[in-house]
Design an enzyme around this catalytic site. Sequence first.
Site, PDB file in Angstrom:
ATOM      1  N   ASP A   1       3.774   0.859  12.183  1.00  0.00           N
ATOM      2  CA  ASP A   1       2.624   0.172  11.580  1.00  0.00           C
ATOM      3  C   ASP A   1       2.495  -1.289  12.040  1.00  0.00           C
ATOM      4  OD1 ASP A   1       1.940   2.468  10.278  1.00  0.00           O
ATOM      5  OD2 ASP A   1       2.560   1.824   8.286  1.00  0.00           O
TER       6      ASP A   1
ATOM      7  N   CYS B   1      -6.231  12.782  12.726  1.00  0.00           N
ATOM      8  CA  CYS B   1      -6.748  11.455  12.394  1.00  0.00           C
ATOM      9  C   CYS B   1      -6.650  10.618  13.652  1.00  0.00           C
ATOM     10  CB  CYS B   1      -5.989  10.834  11.229  1.00  0.00           C
ATOM     11  SG  CYS B   1      -4.403  10.190  11.702  1.00  0.00           S
TER      12      CYS B   1
ATOM     13  N   ARG C   1      -8.767  -0.586   4.045  1.00  0.00           N
ATOM     14  CA  ARG C   1      -7.887   0.431   3.464  1.00  0.00           C
ATOM     15  C   ARG C   1      -6.531  -0.167   3.110  1.00  0.00           C
ATOM     16  NH1 ARG C   1      -6.359   4.422   7.385  1.00  0.00           N
ATOM     17  NH2 ARG C   1      -4.866   4.649   5.720  1.00  0.00           N
TER      18      ARG C   1
ATOM     19  N   ARG D   1      -5.418  10.722   4.252  1.00  0.00           N
ATOM     20  CA  ARG D   1      -4.272  11.609   4.417  1.00  0.00           C
ATOM     21  C   ARG D   1      -3.288  11.496   3.254  1.00  0.00           C
ATOM     22  NH1 ARG D   1      -0.775  14.342   7.801  1.00  0.00           N
ATOM     23  NH2 ARG D   1       1.338  13.811   7.217  1.00  0.00           N
TER      24      ARG D   1
ATOM     25  N   LEU E   1       6.546  19.829   7.192  1.00  0.00           N
ATOM     26  CA  LEU E   1       7.822  19.481   6.557  1.00  0.00           C
ATOM     27  C   LEU E   1       7.683  19.397   5.033  1.00  0.00           C
ATOM     28  CD1 LEU E   1       8.953  16.729   9.095  1.00  0.00           C
ATOM     29  CD2 LEU E   1       9.744  19.095   8.970  1.00  0.00           C
TER      30      LEU E   1
ATOM     31  N   LYS F   1       0.840  -1.208   0.000  1.00  0.00           N
ATOM     32  CA  LYS F   1       0.000   0.000   0.000  1.00  0.00           C
ATOM     33  C   LYS F   1       0.869   1.250   0.000  1.00  0.00           C
ATOM     34  CE  LYS F   1      -1.850   1.724   4.037  1.00  0.00           C
ATOM     35  NZ  LYS F   1      -1.495   3.155   4.136  1.00  0.00           N
ATOM     36  N   ASN F   2       1.871   1.265   0.866  1.00  0.00           N
ATOM     37  CA  ASN F   2       2.664   2.487   1.015  1.00  0.00           C
ATOM     38  C   ASN F   2       3.638   2.720  -0.138  1.00  0.00           C
ATOM     39  OD1 ASN F   2       1.256   3.000   3.296  1.00  0.00           O
ATOM     40  ND2 ASN F   2       2.926   2.597   4.736  1.00  0.00           N
TER      41      ASN F   2
ATOM     42  N   ARG G   1      -0.768  14.681  12.914  1.00  0.00           N
ATOM     43  CA  ARG G   1      -0.124  14.471  11.619  1.00  0.00           C
ATOM     44  C   ARG G   1      -0.042  15.729  10.752  1.00  0.00           C
ATOM     45  NH1 ARG G   1      -1.787   8.533   9.492  1.00  0.00           N
ATOM     46  NH2 ARG G   1       0.209   8.664   8.464  1.00  0.00           N
ATOM     47  N   PRO G   2       0.778  16.689  11.136  1.00  0.00           N
ATOM     48  CA  PRO G   2       0.924  17.909  10.326  1.00  0.00           C
ATOM     49  C   PRO G   2       1.632  17.649   8.998  1.00  0.00           C
ATOM     50  CG  PRO G   2       2.466  17.934  12.172  1.00  0.00           C
ATOM     51  CD  PRO G   2       1.640  16.690  12.318  1.00  0.00           C
ATOM     52  N   ILE G   3       1.651  18.677   8.114  1.00  0.00           N
ATOM     53  CA  ILE G   3       2.363  18.551   6.832  1.00  0.00           C
ATOM     54  C   ILE G   3       3.388  19.671   6.670  1.00  0.00           C
ATOM     55  CG2 ILE G   3       0.631  17.234   5.538  1.00  0.00           C
ATOM     56  CD1 ILE G   3      -0.246  19.975   4.302  1.00  0.00           C
TER      57      ILE G   3
HETATM   58  C1  UD1 Z   1       3.776   6.983   6.322  1.00  0.00           C
HETATM   59  C2  UD1 Z   1       2.961   5.735   6.073  1.00  0.00           C
HETATM   60  C3  UD1 Z   1       2.312   5.256   7.371  1.00  0.00           C
HETATM   61  C4  UD1 Z   1       3.359   5.099   8.447  1.00  0.00           C
HETATM   62  C5  UD1 Z   1       4.210   6.349   8.587  1.00  0.00           C
HETATM   63  C6  UD1 Z   1       5.367   6.182   9.560  1.00  0.00           C
HETATM   64  C7  UD1 Z   1       2.252   6.019   3.784  1.00  0.00           C
HETATM   65  C8  UD1 Z   1       1.125   6.276   2.824  1.00  0.00           C
HETATM   66  N1  UD1 Z   1       1.928   6.034   5.082  1.00  0.00           N
HETATM   67  O1  UD1 Z   1       2.869   7.999   6.760  1.00  0.00           O
HETATM   68  O2  UD1 Z   1       1.678   4.012   7.109  1.00  0.00           O
HETATM   69  O3  UD1 Z   1       2.722   4.850   9.685  1.00  0.00           O
HETATM   70  O4  UD1 Z   1       4.761   6.713   7.304  1.00  0.00           O
HETATM   71  O5  UD1 Z   1       6.172   5.114   9.180  1.00  0.00           O
HETATM   72  O6  UD1 Z   1       3.372   5.764   3.383  1.00  0.00           O
HETATM   73  N2  UD1 Z   1       5.318  14.848  10.712  1.00  0.00           N
HETATM   74  C9  UD1 Z   1       5.392  16.184  10.993  1.00  0.00           C
HETATM   75  N3  UD1 Z   1       5.365  17.070   9.958  1.00  0.00           N
HETATM   76  C10 UD1 Z   1       5.255  16.665   8.653  1.00  0.00           C
HETATM   77  C11 UD1 Z   1       5.190  15.287   8.368  1.00  0.00           C
HETATM   78  C12 UD1 Z   1       5.214  14.398   9.423  1.00  0.00           C
HETATM   79  O7  UD1 Z   1       5.489  16.577  12.154  1.00  0.00           O
HETATM   80  O8  UD1 Z   1       5.240  17.520   7.767  1.00  0.00           O
HETATM   81  C13 UD1 Z   1       5.321  13.859  11.826  1.00  0.00           C
HETATM   82  C14 UD1 Z   1       3.997  13.080  11.901  1.00  0.00           C
HETATM   83  O9  UD1 Z   1       3.043  13.803  12.626  1.00  0.00           O
HETATM   84  C15 UD1 Z   1       4.434  11.825  12.606  1.00  0.00           C
HETATM   85  C16 UD1 Z   1       5.843  11.606  12.072  1.00  0.00           C
HETATM   86  O10 UD1 Z   1       6.277  12.854  11.546  1.00  0.00           O
HETATM   87  O11 UD1 Z   1       4.501  12.033  13.992  1.00  0.00           O
HETATM   88  C17 UD1 Z   1       5.946  10.533  11.000  1.00  0.00           C
HETATM   89  O12 UD1 Z   1       5.114  10.860   9.923  1.00  0.00           O
HETATM   90  P1  UD1 Z   1       5.454  10.479   8.409  1.00  0.00           P
HETATM   91  O13 UD1 Z   1       6.727   9.713   8.349  1.00  0.00           O
HETATM   92  O14 UD1 Z   1       5.343  11.717   7.609  1.00  0.00           O
HETATM   93  O15 UD1 Z   1       4.252   9.527   8.066  1.00  0.00           O
HETATM   94  P2  UD1 Z   1       3.344   9.518   6.785  1.00  0.00           P
HETATM   95  O16 UD1 Z   1       4.165   9.800   5.579  1.00  0.00           O
HETATM   96  O17 UD1 Z   1       2.132  10.335   7.025  1.00  0.00           O
END
Ligand code: UD1
Length: 419
Positions: free
Chosen positions: A306, A118, A398, A94, A127, A22-23, A123-125
């Site tokens: 996960d 969620c 999912r 997301r 970065l 999936k990822n 889970r901010p964006i």
């Molecule tokens: C991806 C995976 C998800 C997995 C996660 C961690 C996909 C589609 N999903 O999610 O299954 O659980 O990696 O291995 O590949 N963070 C910030 N700012 C940002 C981005 C992230 O603070 O801009 C934080 C998140 O809140 C979280 C941590 O970083 O605490 C890890 O998130 P991230 O590695 O970005 O996970 P996803 O890409 O959302």
Amino acid sequence: MNKISVMGGRKLEGEVNISTAKNSVLPIIAASILSGEKCVIDEAPMLEDVFVISDVLRTISTDININEEANRIVIDSSNIKDCEPCSSLVKKMRASFLIMGPMISRFGKFKLSLPGGCNIGTRPIDLHLKGFSALGAEVNVGHGYVEAQAKKLVGNKIYLDFPSVGATENIMMAAVMAEGETIIENAAEEPEIEDLGKYLNNMGANIIGAGTDTVRIIGVKNMKGTTHKPICDRIEAGTFMVAAAITRSKIKINGVNEEYLKPIIAKLTEAGVKITSDGNSIYVDADRDLKPIDIKTMPYPGFPTDMQSQMAGLLCTIKGTSVITETIFENRFMHAAEMKRMGANIKIDGRSSIIEGVDKLTGAEVRATDLRAGAALILCGLVAEGETEITDVYHIDRGYVSIEKKLQGLGADIRRIMV
Ligand code: UD1
């Protein structure tokens, strides 16, 4: 809404085939809009998340043909007209945010409805957005939307404060056609990122080091169509390894890459499970007493967040005290309350859960609070006394292809109840 019913107590035996990840497939589908030419994904996993991201792209006039029999997805984005996909669909998943990088790269703009919280945290964006700004995009957040535009993107050095999987992928995709060189430092190293790097390079990109902590992207003029088969799903494979462990059974798991499973193999081995491998298959033998262990989730190659809930289920059945520390997400112990309804003894203390193994779990009606928590409850149901009924199964759909059919194939007494 569908339910899954499991009658506990059966040992598992036989073999199971693992689907592609999936990822991996989600960023790969997103990356496909970088080129106006046709892209083909072979052996794609037919999952709800795949259907949702496809629907998101359809709302911006991408032509996506999903052949469920052939497990093939054909993506033609030659007609994309606008860069504002339907917000109710974006909010549904997301991972929709993975289309930001490709859109700013190919069209120089995007507008997306912002994600809310969620079930596993905020889970901010930030970065992702910092990365786009560093490449020269003007990013604005307001009124529930994030918008970006750029006349042209220019390569830059980007240090990630945390090795975020999604941010690494999005910045890679944004940078493929930027002018000059982009270097992402402290990048996430997950195998799915290496897979995305291969896909992008097959599309014409020039990326070195995807899957390591430093990714170098040298901008190219154009991207083209390609065909790709994503890597195997290491989390699905890990879930079936735990299915064998929790039922103290022996099974064979096909279509896996042992390298990606190292942290899971290490922890199950420490608990006393015997694991051997021959090329593409893994043999799991848990027909013995197991020992309690401690686990700390970490970015790859650390133990995957996960797999945390599934391991919690297993540790509930092992005499003694185990401690799981979650360092990636702030709210990923939702499974604990549901497992307690099945007789588990779990205490949450900040970012740790302290699990005291119990003599038996008992079947109950429980709710899949998120994707992996749902899978973990099915695993608990496999050993619980009597019937376990899991509701909100859409979370599980999912990310798992026909989980009940695959478990039936191993001899489990499990069925889906269509409500
Ligand atoms: C991806 C995976 C998800 C997995 C996660 C961690 C996909 C589609 N999903 O999610 O299954 O659980 O990696 O291995 O590949 N963070 C910030 N700012 C940002 C981005 C992230 O603070 O801009 C934080 C998140 O809140 C979280 C941590 O970083 O605490 C890890 O998130 P991230 O590695 O970005 O996970 P996803 O890409 O959302």
